[in-house]
Scaffold this motif. Structure first.
Motif, PDB file in Angstrom:
ATOM      1  N   SER A  51     -69.361 -53.670 -42.502  1.00  0.00           N
ATOM      2  CA  SER A  51     -68.963 -54.718 -41.567  1.00  0.00           C
ATOM      3  C   SER A  51     -68.714 -56.026 -42.319  1.00  0.00           C
ATOM      4  N   GLY A  52     -68.330 -57.059 -41.567  1.00  0.00           N
ATOM      5  CA  GLY A  52     -68.073 -58.367 -42.183  1.00  0.00           C
ATOM      6  C   GLY A  52     -66.627 -58.536 -42.599  1.00  0.00           C
ATOM      7  N   GLN A  53     -66.351 -59.680 -43.192  1.00  0.00           N
ATOM      8  CA  GLN A  53     -64.974 -60.002 -43.571  1.00  0.00           C
ATOM      9  C   GLN A  53     -64.499 -59.163 -44.763  1.00  0.00           C
ATOM     10  N   ALA A  54     -63.197 -58.914 -44.777  1.00  0.00           N
ATOM     11  CA  ALA A  54     -62.622 -58.036 -45.799  1.00  0.00           C
ATOM     12  C   ALA A  54     -62.896 -58.544 -47.211  1.00  0.00           C
ATOM     13  N   HIS A  70     -63.760 -50.147 -43.382  1.00  0.00           N
ATOM     14  CA  HIS A  70     -64.054 -51.531 -43.039  1.00  0.00           C
ATOM     15  C   HIS A  70     -64.111 -51.655 -41.526  1.00  0.00           C
ATOM     16  N   THR A  71     -65.238 -52.116 -40.990  1.00  0.00           N
ATOM     17  CA  THR A  71     -65.390 -52.311 -39.542  1.00  0.00           C
ATOM     18  C   THR A  71     -65.776 -53.774 -39.325  1.00  0.00           C
ATOM     19  N   PRO A  72     -64.773 -54.667 -39.304  1.00  0.00           N
ATOM     20  CA  PRO A  72     -65.058 -56.111 -39.346  1.00  0.00           C
ATOM     21  C   PRO A  72     -65.927 -56.590 -38.199  1.00  0.00           C
ATOM     22  N   ASP A 102     -61.128 -50.564 -47.993  1.00  0.00           N
ATOM     23  CA  ASP A 102     -60.972 -49.650 -46.863  1.00  0.00           C
ATOM     24  C   ASP A 102     -60.167 -48.426 -47.290  1.00  0.00           C
ATOM     25  N   ARG A 159     -71.758 -55.598 -36.506  1.00  0.00           N
ATOM     26  CA  ARG A 159     -72.687 -56.480 -37.228  1.00  0.00           C
ATOM     27  C   ARG A 159     -73.869 -55.668 -37.717  1.00  0.00           C
ATOM     28  N   HIS A 182     -65.360 -59.938 -48.390  1.00  0.00           N
ATOM     29  CA  HIS A 182     -66.736 -59.703 -48.842  1.00  0.00           C
ATOM     30  C   HIS A 182     -67.053 -58.231 -49.050  1.00  0.00           C
ATOM     31  N   MET A 183     -66.072 -57.378 -48.735  1.00  0.00           N
ATOM     32  CA  MET A 183     -66.349 -55.940 -48.773  1.00  0.00           C
ATOM     33  C   MET A 183     -66.781 -55.449 -50.163  1.00  0.00           C
TER      34      MET A 183
END
Ligand SMILES: [Zn+2]
Length: 238
Positions: free
Chosen positions: A117-120, A99-101, A84, A104, A122-123
Motif C-alpha cells: 500500500s501507499g504511494q507508488a 501496488h494497492t495505493p 507493480d 492502509r 515509496h514502493m
C-alpha cells in the motif's frame, strides 16, 4: 564465507562505450597477470591486479579492452525493480508485487501476491524494508536454536547487502547476513546460517568445521550448489 582478495577504497571510473563505468579493483596475491571480468550480479567491472602491478598499469590494460568490456556489459541482465507486476522469489517461490495505493495495511502476502500500500514512489523502499524484516525473522529463527545446539553464543545479528558473501562471523560472536537470503529457498538460508553459526565454534574451514555444519544442516552440499548456480541472480532484485 571465504573472500579472495580485497578491495581498495577507491573506485576509479573509465569511459566504456561512451558511458562511465566503475572499476572495482581487487589485489590478488596469487594472480600472475592483470585480468578483467564482469561481476554478473551487479554489472561491475572487476580489475584483478597481481602483487607486482599498480593501479595505473591495471587501468591502462582495462582501456585496451574497452570494446570487449562494452560488449560484455551490454549482455549483463538488467536489474529487476520492486514495482507493480514484478515477480520476485520469496523463500524460493515466485510472488507478484501488487501496488494497492488505497489499502492502509503496509505490505502483506496473500497466496502468491505481495500487496504494497501507499504511494507508488515509496514502493521500492517499503518492499525492501519488508524483505529485510522478513529476512531478520527467518535468520534469527534458525540461528538461535542452532547456536544453542552448539552451546555457542550469538552476540549480534546484522543484515546487509554485501556483494561477495552471504554471511560472516567474527570472534566476538557477531554474525552478518545478506537480506537477499530471504529470496532463496529455505534450505539455502538455513545452510548459510548453519555455516556462520558453526564459525562461532570453529573460526576456520577445517574438517571439524564442516562436520559441525553437517550436524546443523545435513543438506549443506545441495545448498552450496544452489548458491553457486542461482545465488548471483538474487542480486538483480531491487
Ligand atoms: Zn566460512
Amino acid at each position: 564465507m571465504p573472500r579472495d582478495g580485497e578491495t581498495s577504497g577507491l573506485t576509479p571510473t573509465l569511459l566504456i562505450g561512451g558511458r562511465p563505468v566503475d572499476i572495482r579493483i581487487r589485489r590478488h596475491g596469487r594472480a600472475s597477470r592483470i585480468s578483467l571480468r564482469i561481476d554478473l550480479r551487479d554489472g561491475a567491472v572487476v580489475l584483478v591486479l597481481p602483487p607486482d602491478a599498480d593501479e595505473r598499469q591495471g587501468l591502462a590494460f582495462a582501456r585496451t579492452k574497452a570494446d570487449w568490456l562494452s560488449a560484455r556489459l551490454a549482455a549483463v541482465p538488467a536489474r529487476i525493480p520492486f514495482a507493480d507486476g514484478t515477480v520476485l522469489p520469496l523463500a524460493g517461490e515466485p510472488h507478484t508485487l501488487r501496488h494497492t495505493p488505497l489499502a492502509r495495511r503496509g505490505v502483506w502476502v496473500e497466496g502468491g501476491t505481495v500487496f504494497v500500500s501507499g504511494q507508488a514512489e515509496h514502493m521500492p523502499r517499503r518492499v525492501s524494508d519488508w524483505l529485510k524484516q522478513r529476512a531478520r525473522e527467518a535468520i534469527c529463527a534458525e540461528a538461535l536454536p542452532m547456536a544453542a545446539a552448539l552451546d555457542a553464543k550469538v552476540a549480534r545479528i546484522a543484515l546487509g547487502d554485501p556483494r561477495s558473501r552471504w554471511g560472516s562471523c567474527n570472534s566476538r560472536g557477531h554474525l552478518g547476513f545478506s537480506w537477499r537470503l530471504v529470496l532463496a529457498p529455505p534450505p539455502v538460508l538455513r545452510y548459510v546460517v548453519a555455516h556462520e553459526v558453526a564459525h562461532l565454534r570453529q573460526l576456520n574451514h577445517s574438517p571439524a568445521f564442516w562436520r559441525l555444519v553437517g550436524t546443523l544442516m545435513p543438506e549443506a552440499q545441495q545448498a552450496r550448489e544452489w548458491l553457486k548456480c542461482h545465488g548471483g541472480a538474487l542480486h538483480r532484485y531491487g
